[in-house]
Design an enzyme around this catalytic site. Structure first.
Site, mmCIF file in Angstrom:
data_model
loop_
_atom_site.group_PDB
_atom_site.id
_atom_site.type_symbol
_atom_site.label_atom_id
_atom_site.label_comp_id
_atom_site.label_asym_id
_atom_site.label_seq_id
_atom_site.Cartn_x
_atom_site.Cartn_y
_atom_site.Cartn_z
ATOM 1 N N CYS A 420 22.942 76.934 18.358
ATOM 2 C CA CYS A 420 22.499 75.620 18.833
ATOM 3 C C CYS A 420 21.111 75.286 18.305
ATOM 4 C CB CYS A 420 22.511 75.574 20.359
ATOM 5 S SG CYS A 420 24.175 75.531 21.047
ATOM 6 N N ASP A 452 26.294 59.438 25.801
ATOM 7 C CA ASP A 452 26.109 60.339 26.926
ATOM 8 C C ASP A 452 26.516 61.739 26.486
ATOM 9 O OD1 ASP A 452 25.995 61.405 29.662
ATOM 10 O OD2 ASP A 452 26.006 59.296 30.261
ATOM 11 N N ASP A 453 26.726 62.652 27.461
ATOM 12 C CA ASP A 453 27.116 64.013 27.112
ATOM 13 C C ASP A 453 28.502 64.072 26.503
ATOM 14 O OD1 ASP A 453 24.735 65.032 27.936
ATOM 15 O OD2 ASP A 453 25.425 65.546 29.948
ATOM 16 N N ASP A 469 40.378 68.758 12.635
ATOM 17 C CA ASP A 469 40.440 69.364 11.307
ATOM 18 C C ASP A 469 39.061 69.273 10.676
ATOM 19 O OD1 ASP A 469 41.363 70.549 9.040
ATOM 20 O OD2 ASP A 469 43.064 69.209 8.769
ATOM 21 N N ASP A 629 52.521 66.568 6.952
ATOM 22 C CA ASP A 629 51.663 66.297 5.795
ATOM 23 C C ASP A 629 51.413 67.611 5.072
ATOM 24 O OD1 ASP A 629 50.151 67.266 7.892
ATOM 25 O OD2 ASP A 629 48.371 66.095 7.411
#
Length: 753
Positions: A420, A452-453, A469, A629
């Site tokens: 982080c 917001d979060d 993806d 796909d």
């Protein structure tokens, strides 16, 4: 590891003689804390000095081409193939026709010139072939003359044309026009000598050279002009001097004395005129429209903008528009870019040479040479010209990557935090969001308008399709990568019959200077939002960190429009249809290894940018059975998944699989994606009946796809209708590639025919 994003951005607009030198020097000694971006309308550049030799058959066409895709890759430079429409001098940003603006710290403009049509009325362009853009000249010429394209005259026995005669007019009296006249005559003579049912050995060839000047080659001494006139006479090339062309007609042209000159082809090679783009750049120009510069090659308008070669005119200097001057400007430009970024030494002036060796290719193994007032015509002169040209091109056709240590990012920190702690700063993200035109959506309750979060999204009938993806980018163009990644992520929604409504981005941004990261992120997200807007969706949030290389992906939320069409719903008797060509895996592998030919680049980008949203209409308008796909597991892997889930087998027509330009050549050479060997393990999941699992012919089956097409089943009755529908929607490579049949064994059979 990707090279860190440096503080400064150097942009080359056009990669002609002068700018190409900067690209070459960057490959050998890149500027610290900087990145180089090349912008061009074409993925290849051409060397004008070799064009006459290509016309005469002395060189193959590729000999005069600089593959910008490979050269930029080998130099660690970005390549943008797009049309520039303007320049924002205040913000130092280039403006494009099809992508967001590009910021720069230094810009060098070298887009050359165009043939002049001043005081000439063009009523028809049917037989008109301007010499520029040179990248398409041979194709346009061959089309008008009805000659086979991109071949040596002596290498082909097919018909060279259908007309009873060949009347060709070359307009212009400079050295380039003279060489074209000699070498084109040699080319057509060779074609005539071949003979064929549609091309007689006695077919007349009439070439006329027209110039408004009373002389041929105004800058040439009298003895050289006499040699040229004599050679024109020996080759039966008619010369008209002192006549300006006033009009171009459907079948000829009009001269200033009022006479008409019939023609089957008009090659326009007049003196240099300023390209139209130069008038849109908001830079000072001379009376002819060329960018006005100081002797340092800097624009008189902006010190951070250079203009070079035919695109520029140095104030109070009379330099002819000739490639030799552009070549000599290269070292001066390179030194001045370094000095400007370093803010160290004063910039140096370009001092044009007073004279130079002139070599005129006559196309017959000889050249006319002029130096210091003397002229010669001999075979040694052609050998000298060939040696000079070969040496010049060898410097720019060396696509081997340079071994170099990655520069340290400009930062006070010895090591960047990950986890982080590697997140991108909120201020940078705020700037990116401010510049984005984020579309609104009725389903978004809380999104990036008031972040917001987490995002809050309304659902419909409690059926929401969610897919994620992402990939480590094999390319260094953030705008294209943003578009491709979004389309790649949304594809799974489309094949499930869901309409995307919202997306959350996941981005690992290369380490670098904050200003360069900002520019990079702006391009990246602009591309992503552009594709979201096309599909009626929006972006609602995401997460961004720093890391060793660009990695990007999206979580896509979609509204289910139909009952989900899964890969396990194939039916016996279905025809298998593939919508896009295969080969992106090996082509991207080639790009990363500096081996991707420029001729294959455009088709590669085009197929990855073709949206699979067509799946929604296929499911709604046709009785499609199973659908998927084709992505990382390759064609065979994804088909095997469908067969296993459907408990069916299939025959596959290998020769019917559409392939991207250049991919089979690379596969034949033994190149493939690092994922391809794992994809061959599909043979453990199905009974793969194939002649040679590891042959180059079969390698396309295991090539992992990025932005790959749709693979689906449809009844034989509807197959041709579906193909017609797809081709009308732009899927020109869509093909029926196989047929499904019942499975009577423990494992499904996949038989490669």
């Amino acid at each position: 590891m990707q090279k860190p994003l440096g503080r400064n951005t150097v942009v080359l607009l056009g990669v002609g003689h002068t700018n190409a030198y900067t690209l070459r020097m960057w490959k050998m000694q890149p500027i610290a804390n900087a990145q180089l971006i090349c912008v061009s309308n074409f993925p290849v550049a051409t060397y004008s000095g070799m064009l006459p030799g290509v016309l005469s058959g002395q060189y193959p066409p590729e000999k005069m081409e600089i593959d910008l895709v490979r050269l930029c890759a080998s130099a660690g430079a970005r390549l943008i193939v797009d049309e520039v429409t303007g320049l924002d001098c205040e913000q130092h940003r280039l403006e494009f026709a099809n992508r967001p603006p590009l910021g720069f710290d230094v810009l060098s403009i070298g887009i050359g010139s165009r043939p002049s049509f001043e005081n000439t009325r063009v009523e028809s362009e049917r037989i008109l072939v301007p010499i520029k853009p040179m990248q398409t000249f041979l194709e346009r010429l061959n089309s008008v003359l009805e000659l086979p394209a991109n071949r040596h005259p002596q290498d082909d026995s097919s018909a060279a044309g259908k007309k009873d005669s060949q009347r060709i007019v070359i307009v212009g009296g400079g050295v380039g026009s003279i060489e074209i006249a000699f070498c084109l005559e040699q080319r057509l003579t060779n074609w005539s000598a071949k003979g064929s049912p549609n091309h007689s050995r006695n077919r007349p060839i009439e070439i006329t050279l027209v110039t408004a000047s009373d002389k041929i080659g105004n800058q040439l001494v009298d003895s050289t002009q006499r040699k040229i006139r004599r050679q024109l006479g020996l080759r039966n090339i008619k010369l008209i001097t002192g006549q300006r062309v006033t009009a171009v007609l459907e079948d000829g042209l009009v001269l200033s004395d009022g006479s008409t000159l019939p023609a089957d082809a008009i090659l326009w090679a007049t003196g240099a005129a300023a390209p139209a783009l130069l008038t849109k750049l908001r830079l000072a120009t001379d009376a002819a429209g060329f960018i006005a510069t100081r002797p340092t090659l800097q624009s008189t308008t902006d010190d951070h903008v250079f203009a070079v070669g035919d695109s520029a005119s140095i104030v109070d200097s009379q330099i002819p528009k000739a490639g030799v001057y552009a070549v000599r400007q290269g070292p001066v430009l390179w030194n001045n870019i370094n000095r400007l970024l370093a803010s160290s030494k004063p910039l140096e002036n370009y001092d044009p040479q007073s004279g130079f060796l002139k070599l005129i290719n006559t196309g017959d193994g000889k050249s006319i040479a002029e130096y210091r007032g003397y002229s010669f015509q001999a075979a040694w002169a052609w050998k000298l010209k060939k040696r000079i040209d070969d040496k010049f091109m060898a410097m720019y056709q060396d696509y081997r990557p340079m071994e170099m240590a990655l520069p340290e990012p400009e930062s006070s920190q010895a090591m960047r935090c990950l986890g982080c702690g590697g997140k991108i700063g909120s201020e940078l993200l705020g700037h990116v969001l401010d510049d984005l035109k984020i579309p609104s959506h009725d389903d978004v309750i809380i999104g990036l308008e008031h972040p917001d979060d987490a995002a809050v999204i309304k659902t419909h009938d409690n059926r929401v399709t969610v897919t994620t993806d992402f990939f480590a980018s094999p390319m260094d163009d953030p705008y294209l990568v943003g578009r491709i990644a979004l389309l790649n992520s949304a594809s799974d929604c489309f094949v499930m019959g869901a309409q995307p409504t919202a997306a959350l981005a996941m981005v690992q941004l290369p380490v670098g200077h904050p200003r360069s990261q900002l520019r990079f992120m702006q391009e990246l997200m602009a591309g992503s939002v552009e594709e979201l807007a096309k599909m009626g969706a929006t972006i609602v949030g995401g997460h961004t960190i720093e890391g060793p290389q660009l990695t990007i992906g999206f979580t896509i939320l979609g509204r289910q429009l139909t009952d989900p069409k899964t890969k396990g719903q194939l039916k016996s008797g279905d025809r298998l249809i593939l919508t896009k060509p295969l080969g992106t895996g090996v082509l991207l592998a080639a790009l990363m290894r500096c081996l991707l030919p420029g001729a294959a680049y455009s088709a590669l980008i085009q197929t990855m940018l073709q949206s699979n949203q067509i799946a929604l209409r296929l499911v709604q308008e046709f009785q499609i059975s199973g659908i998927t796909d084709v992505t990382g597991f390759g064609f065979a892997g994804h088909l095997a998944e469908m067969l296993t889930a459907s408990h069916l087998s299939a025959n596959l027509q290998l020769d019917r699989l559409p392939k991207l330009i250049g991919c089979q050549t690379l596969l034949d050479a033994g190149l493939e994606s690092t994922l391809a060997p794992d994809n061959r393990l599909v043979s453990q999941k199905v009974d793969l009946q194939i002649d040679d699992l590891n042959s180059a012919r079969n390698a396309i089956l295991f090539d992992p796809q990025t932005g790959g097409g749709l693979l689906f089943g449809v009844s034989e009755r509807l197959a041709e209708n579906v193909l017609s529908f797809l081709r009308n929607e732009g899927f020109n490579d869509a093909m029926i590639v196989g047929e499904v049949f019942p499975c009577v064994t423990e494992k499904p059979i996949l038989k490669i025919l």
